[in-house]
Motif scaffolding. Structure first.
Motif, PDB file in Angstrom:
ATOM      1  N   GLU B  59      31.931   9.083  19.212  1.00 35.59           N
ATOM      2  CA  GLU B  59      33.303   9.324  18.795  1.00 35.59           C
ATOM      3  C   GLU B  59      33.407   9.430  16.883  1.00 35.59           C
ATOM      4  OE1 GLU B  59      35.314  10.641  20.512  1.00 35.59           O
ATOM      5  OE2 GLU B  59      36.912  10.669  18.654  1.00 35.59           O
ATOM      6  N   ASP B  61      30.718   9.692  15.111  1.00 41.23           N
ATOM      7  CA  ASP B  61      30.189  10.992  14.547  1.00 41.23           C
ATOM      8  C   ASP B  61      31.179  12.147  14.710  1.00 41.23           C
ATOM      9  OD1 ASP B  61      27.918   9.884  14.257  1.00 41.23           O
ATOM     10  OD2 ASP B  61      26.836  10.304  16.193  1.00 41.23           O
ATOM     11  N   TRP B  62      31.929  12.339  15.953  1.00 38.64           N
ATOM     12  CA  TRP B  62      33.047  13.354  15.869  1.00 38.64           C
ATOM     13  C   TRP B  62      33.979  13.128  14.710  1.00 38.64           C
ATOM     14  CZ3 TRP B  62      31.770  17.521  17.891  1.00 38.64           C
ATOM     15  CH2 TRP B  62      31.283  17.731  19.420  1.00 38.64           C
ATOM     16  N   LEU B  63      34.298  12.054  14.424  1.00 32.39           N
ATOM     17  CA  LEU B  63      35.379  11.873  13.258  1.00 32.39           C
ATOM     18  C   LEU B  63      34.624  12.070  12.052  1.00 32.39           C
ATOM     19  CD1 LEU B  63      37.034   8.436  14.563  1.00 32.39           C
ATOM     20  CD2 LEU B  63      38.079  10.699  14.325  1.00 32.39           C
ATOM     21  N   ARG B  64      33.411  11.920  11.966  1.00 34.62           N
ATOM     22  CA  ARG B  64      33.061  12.130  10.411  1.00 34.62           C
ATOM     23  C   ARG B  64      32.846  13.551  10.483  1.00 34.62           C
ATOM     24  NH1 ARG B  64      27.697  12.904  10.044  1.00 34.62           N
ATOM     25  NH2 ARG B  64      27.285  11.631  12.050  1.00 34.62           N
ATOM     26  N   MET B  65      32.507  14.580  11.393  1.00 36.61           N
ATOM     27  CA  MET B  65      32.569  15.611  11.298  1.00 36.61           C
ATOM     28  C   MET B  65      33.753  16.509  11.081  1.00 36.61           C
ATOM     29  SD  MET B  65      29.892  17.243  14.217  1.00 36.61           S
ATOM     30  CE  MET B  65      29.684  16.045  15.291  1.00 36.61           C
ATOM     31  N   GLU B  66      34.813  15.906  12.000  1.00 39.33           N
ATOM     32  CA  GLU B  66      36.197  16.397  11.550  1.00 39.33           C
ATOM     33  C   GLU B  66      36.613  16.081  10.234  1.00 39.33           C
ATOM     34  OE1 GLU B  66      38.981  14.892  14.590  1.00 39.33           O
ATOM     35  OE2 GLU B  66      40.608  15.077  13.447  1.00 39.33           O
TER      36      GLU B  66
END
Lengths: 205, 487
Positions: B59, B61-66
């Protein structure tokens, strides 16, 4: 992913109207799909995160052109596949490196004991290696058909190829897949012939 | 009983996906229980989705990507881009603006078409005033005729006609009203091009090759400014409106004359006076009077003009001098002398049934004593015109039709066929009605690059019709062919 396609459509509509918060929601809704398609096309890759962002940005840019004439997932997959193919063209690399890590977490938990678990793990690794040896276009067609459940017409729309080409790719992907399985002696000799005649028939359907 | 061989991979695959019907599904299930090989294969096929599956980023990593993605998207969305979505689809003004632009374009095209269709279609041409202000440099084909512009726009109401039929750019202007030219109008000739501006009073300005003339408005007058090249002026002097040519910050002002002005792009130039005299003047400087047979030369924009004898060796001057010799003398605003009698042609069948029209007109004009010192200008009717006017209707119609046919053939590229017709006609009509045929035959040979034959026809024309309609052209051609031969 939203509960239904309708939810996704409403998010897309909000994005098209310029609601900035909707973009965040859209990304959360489609990020797993993007990841899955990219992995299926490219395999585990160190640049996968960059590619996810590139594909997402491309989707955001192109939302204005989405008229709802096809399913959003079909339209989106096409963009993602294009990003993946562009990356492949740029890097010219094959076969996909097989990632041996994290397999334990990927496997569906089994109650049948550690031995069975190890066997399954070994089988998955072998299948992965075989898939990695397929050409990307065949692999993505194979993936979209066998795993995502798209029919050849939809796959044609996603990959930008004709329906006939997609059928041909599917046929040769299956044939190659089962041949390589046999070569790895994963199947008994007695089953060598199975499937091929059948596949030919299927291709001509 | 179903054996393991009877179950294909495809069937097994369908079985695993739940696509088989009840009976077949049961048989495959039974075979699967009985065969270890089938079980192994089924396990492999079941492993297929797992083989494609990969661990998703966590999660964080997902937040960083977002975050990165949304930042990139905001940056891009703030920047105007053609790829941006249109957020203003419901706004009315872009549509209105688009409709307005479209309407303007339609009206503009309609007005343009209306204006074009209102003029004589024979005067329109693709080379018509490309800059929209009567400024042009053209290479023209023989059959083109076009106008410089409309009086309302450019002040030029002249009709340009191609005087030769070779396909060069020898062009001439007729009926240009003096003083109707507007400022910044520009006329230019290309290599081998000659442009003649003929004013109402028969004064003429001839632009030789590679010459550009721009009309400047100055003190409520339009003064032709010679940008480059040579112009020959043949004017009758008028104290109230002398012809002034500006060139290289100098003014060449006629005092009753024929003269040639030449200027280079460097500003150097000269004046050659053939007849009469001119004044070469620079503002606030002493003027230089140049009389016939003399010249004036200057070396740059700033240099004063100095008197100099004519440079007769220069080809352009020689050529214009020869050209002048073939032209009728400048018009004096005196009535033409009364013709003694209709000219007798060598054409025996032609009987002048009645007096030529010009005689009647001349008789109606008040008689004045012609000034013996001034050459009166009166171009007599040529034998061709006279003859044609006095032919019986039937014969005249036949000849007119014949010439129309021949000209059509020449225009369509059937020059040989036209030439055969012309030769035949000349044999049957050795008289004055063959004047045009002689000229056209000469031109046909010229177009076919059969120069000796062309020269022969031109020469015979010049001998037979020294005052003929096409005599200027014929003499010009003869001169041109002579120069060509010398080269």
């Amino acid at each position: 992913m939203p509960d239904s396609e309708t939810d996704l459509d409403s998010i897309v509509l909000r994005c098209q109207k310029g609601e900035q918060t909707a973009y965040s929601e859209l990304f959360r809704a489609i990020r797993s799909d993007i990841h899955r398609i990219l992995i299926a096309t490219l395999g585990p890759d160190s640049e996968i995160e960059d590619l996810i962002q590139t594909a997402s940005l491309e989707i955001f840019r192109s939302l204005g052109r989405f008229k709802g004439e096809s399913r959003f997932s079909t339209w989106m997959y096409r963009l993602v596949v294009n990003v993946a193919f562009q990356y492949l063209r740029k890097n010219r690399r094959r076969p996909i490196p097989v990632d041996l890590g994290d397999l334990n977490t990927e496997l569906v938990s089994s109650d049948e004991g550690p031995e069975r678990h190890a066997t399954e793990k070994e089988q998955i690794m072998q299948v992965r290696e075989i898939l990695a040896e397929l050409a990307p276009k065949k692999r993505i067609a194979f993936y979209l058909h066998e795993i995502e459940g798209f029919n050849p017409e939809e796959i044609a729309r996603i990959t930008g190829a004709s329906k006939f080409t997609v059928k041909s790719r599917l046929f040769y992907a299956r044939k190659e897949f089962f041949r390589k399985i046999r070569q790895r002696s994963l199947l008994e000799e007695s089953r060598n012939v199975s499937g091929e005649d059948d596949d030919e028939t299927d291709r001509n359907q | 009983m179903m054996t393991k061989q009877t179950v294909t991979s495809k069937e097994l695959h369908r079985f695993l996906r739940g696509e088989l019907s009840g009976e077949r599904e049961a048989s495959v299930r039974k075979a699967l229980e009985a065969s270890d090989a089938l079980q192994a294969e089924s396990r492999l096929l079941k492993a297929l989705p797992d083989a494609f599956r990969a661990a998703e980023p966590d999660e964080a990593d997902w937040l960083r990507m977002e975050r990165n993605l949304l930042r990139a998207w905001r940056t891009e969305a703030d920047r105007p881009s053609e790829n941006m979505r249109s957020f203003a689809s419901d706004r009315w003004w872009p549509k209105l603006a688009a409709v307005g632009v479209a309407a303007f374009v339609i009206v503009f095209i309609a007005v343009f078409l209306l204006r074009s269709s209102s003029s004589d279609p024979s005067l329109t041409s693709p080379v018509h005033s490309p800059k929209g202000k009567g400024s042009f440099a053209v290479t023209v084909s023989p059959d083109w005729a076009f106008d410089v512009g409309r009086p309302s726009k450019t002040g030029l109401s002249a009709r340009l006609e191609i005087l030769n039929e070779q396909g060069g750019n020898y062009i001439g202007v007729r009926s240009l009203k003096r003083g109707r030219v507007q400022g910044e109008d520009e006329l230019a000739t290309l290599e081998d091009g000659i442009l003649r501006i003929r004013f109402d009073d028969r004064a003429e300005i001839t632009l030789l090759e590679n010459t550009a003339l721009r009309f400047h408005e100055y003190e409520n007058r339009v003064i032709p400014y010679l940008l480059r090249g040579s112009i020959a002026c043949d004017v009758s002097h008028d104290e109230t409106r002398p012809l002034v040519i500006a060139a290289a910050r100098l003014r060449v002002k006629d005092t009753g004359t024929r003269f040639l002005v030449r200027v280079e792009e460097t500003g150097a130039g000269r004046v050659e006076v053939t007849e009469g005299s001119v004044l070469v003047e620079r503002p606030a400087k002493q003027e230089l009077s140049v009389k016939a047979g003399n010249g004036a030369v200057w070396k740059s924009f700033k240099a004063d003009a100095e008197a100099e004898p004519p440079h007769g060796a220069e080809r352009a001057f020689q050529r214009i001098e020869r050209l002048f010799k073939t032209l009728p003398p400048p018009i004096r605003e005196t009535p033409p002398p009364l013709p003694k009698a209709p000219q007798k042609t060598e054409d025996p069948p032609m009987e002048p049934a009645e007096e030529p029209e010009i005689v009647t007109e001349s008789l109606q004009e008040p008689e004045t004593e012609p000034d013996p010192g001034i050459v009166s200008y009166h171009r007599e009717r040529t034998s061709w015109q006279w003859t044609m006017q006095n032919l019986p209707d039937l014969q005249r119609d036949a000849i007119v039709k014949f010439y129309a046919l021949v000209e059509k053939q020449m225009g369509s590229g059937y020059t040989l066929r036209a030439l055969a017709n012309l030769e035949n006609f000349l044999e049957q009509h050795p008289g004055a009605e063959g004047e045009k045929a002689r000229f056209l035959a000469a031109e046909s040979h010229y177009n076919l690059q059969e120069y000796p034959q062309a020269v022969e026809h031109y020469r015979r024309y010049a001998e037979d019709f020294p005052k003929g309609t096409w005599i200027e052209m014929v003499l010009f051609r003869l001169q041109e062919l002579r120069e060509r031969r010398l080269r």
